[in-house]
Design a protein around this motif. Sequence first.
Motif, PDB file in Angstrom:
ATOM      1  N   SER A   2       0.486  -0.371   0.000  1.00  0.00           N
ATOM      2  CA  SER A   2       0.000   0.000   0.000  1.00  0.00           C
ATOM      3  C   SER A   2       0.301   0.230   0.000  1.00  0.00           C
ATOM      4  N   ILE A 120      -7.416   5.210  -2.990  1.00  0.00           N
ATOM      5  CA  ILE A 120      -8.346   4.745  -1.960  1.00  0.00           C
ATOM      6  C   ILE A 120      -8.490   3.228  -2.009  1.00  0.00           C
ATOM      7  N   GLN A 123      -5.506   1.550  -0.491  1.00  0.00           N
ATOM      8  CA  GLN A 123      -5.421   1.735   0.958  1.00  0.00           C
ATOM      9  C   GLN A 123      -6.440   0.865   1.691  1.00  0.00           C
ATOM     10  N   LEU A 124      -7.631   0.736   1.124  1.00  0.00           N
ATOM     11  CA  LEU A 124      -8.718   0.058   1.825  1.00  0.00           C
ATOM     12  C   LEU A 124      -8.877  -1.408   1.442  1.00  0.00           C
ATOM     13  N   PRO A 127      -6.802  -2.888   4.741  1.00  0.00           N
ATOM     14  CA  PRO A 127      -6.457  -1.706   5.552  1.00  0.00           C
ATOM     15  C   PRO A 127      -5.507  -1.975   6.703  1.00  0.00           C
ATOM     16  N   GLY A 191      -6.622   5.579   6.677  1.00  0.00           N
ATOM     17  CA  GLY A 191      -5.961   4.307   6.928  1.00  0.00           C
ATOM     18  C   GLY A 191      -5.528   4.164   8.371  1.00  0.00           C
ATOM     19  N   ASP A 195     -10.522   3.419   8.692  1.00  0.00           N
ATOM     20  CA  ASP A 195     -11.822   3.837   8.146  1.00  0.00           C
ATOM     21  C   ASP A 195     -12.006   3.137   6.808  1.00  0.00           C
ATOM     22  N   THR A 196     -13.008   2.269   6.700  1.00  0.00           N
ATOM     23  CA  THR A 196     -13.196   1.477   5.487  1.00  0.00           C
ATOM     24  C   THR A 196     -14.356   1.962   4.624  1.00  0.00           C
ATOM     25  N   ALA A 198     -15.268   3.630   1.740  1.00  0.00           N
ATOM     26  CA  ALA A 198     -14.660   4.164   0.523  1.00  0.00           C
ATOM     27  C   ALA A 198     -15.475   5.304  -0.074  1.00  0.00           C
TER      28      ALA A 198
END
Length: 217
Positions: A2, A120, A123-124, A127, A191, A195-196, A198
């Motif tokens: 990531s 995004i 990153q997710l 995570p 991240g 926080d997921t 999107a």
Amino acid sequence: MSYRSYLKLAFMTKPIKKAATPLAPRKSPTQARSVATVEAILQAAAHILETEGLSACSTNAVARKAGVSIGSLYQYFPSKDAISRALILEQTTALVEDAEKIDLQQGGRKALEDLIDVAITHQLKRPALAKILDAEELRLPVAADLKRQSTRLRKTVHDILSQTDMPEGANDAEVMADLMGIIKGLVDAAGARVDTSAANLRKRVRRAVFGYLDAGE
């Protein structure tokens, strides 16, 4: 990447640090079997990192999880840090490759939206792993390793901001750095708190990025 802190690598300013432990692979896999072994090791390490944390990710634990002997692991990775380095490079390369697939024919604004989505998504996607690798990237001296990816990503960003529907001067180095800083700051913060959401993050990042761009017109 990531995750990678992914986009920050395009504008790295920190001095290159020397490694406290060996990071370079002892040898590169060339045959299908050795490639599979290395991939099994990296996948095992990633799984341990995101489910048990960095302290649990010893070379012995990785070897057991991967189903290989510790000797086989040490053929390719001389230390735990070397495995982290390989994961950082693998995740960063994947992000850069996805960014390079963005279609510039659709215009700069849509391409910039797609770049935000790439950041995004990476990153997710995983995570917990991304959060740990972000911290490892700050701790380990990997800046020199990421130089090629940095150059590729910087070119992609420049090409996006050079499209005719973008404001004049959008591809200036200072503006590029500001925009990537906005994306990095918001996505990294999401991240860090795992926080997921999107959709919510995408809305906030787009508002900040295009608010900055349009305010300068």
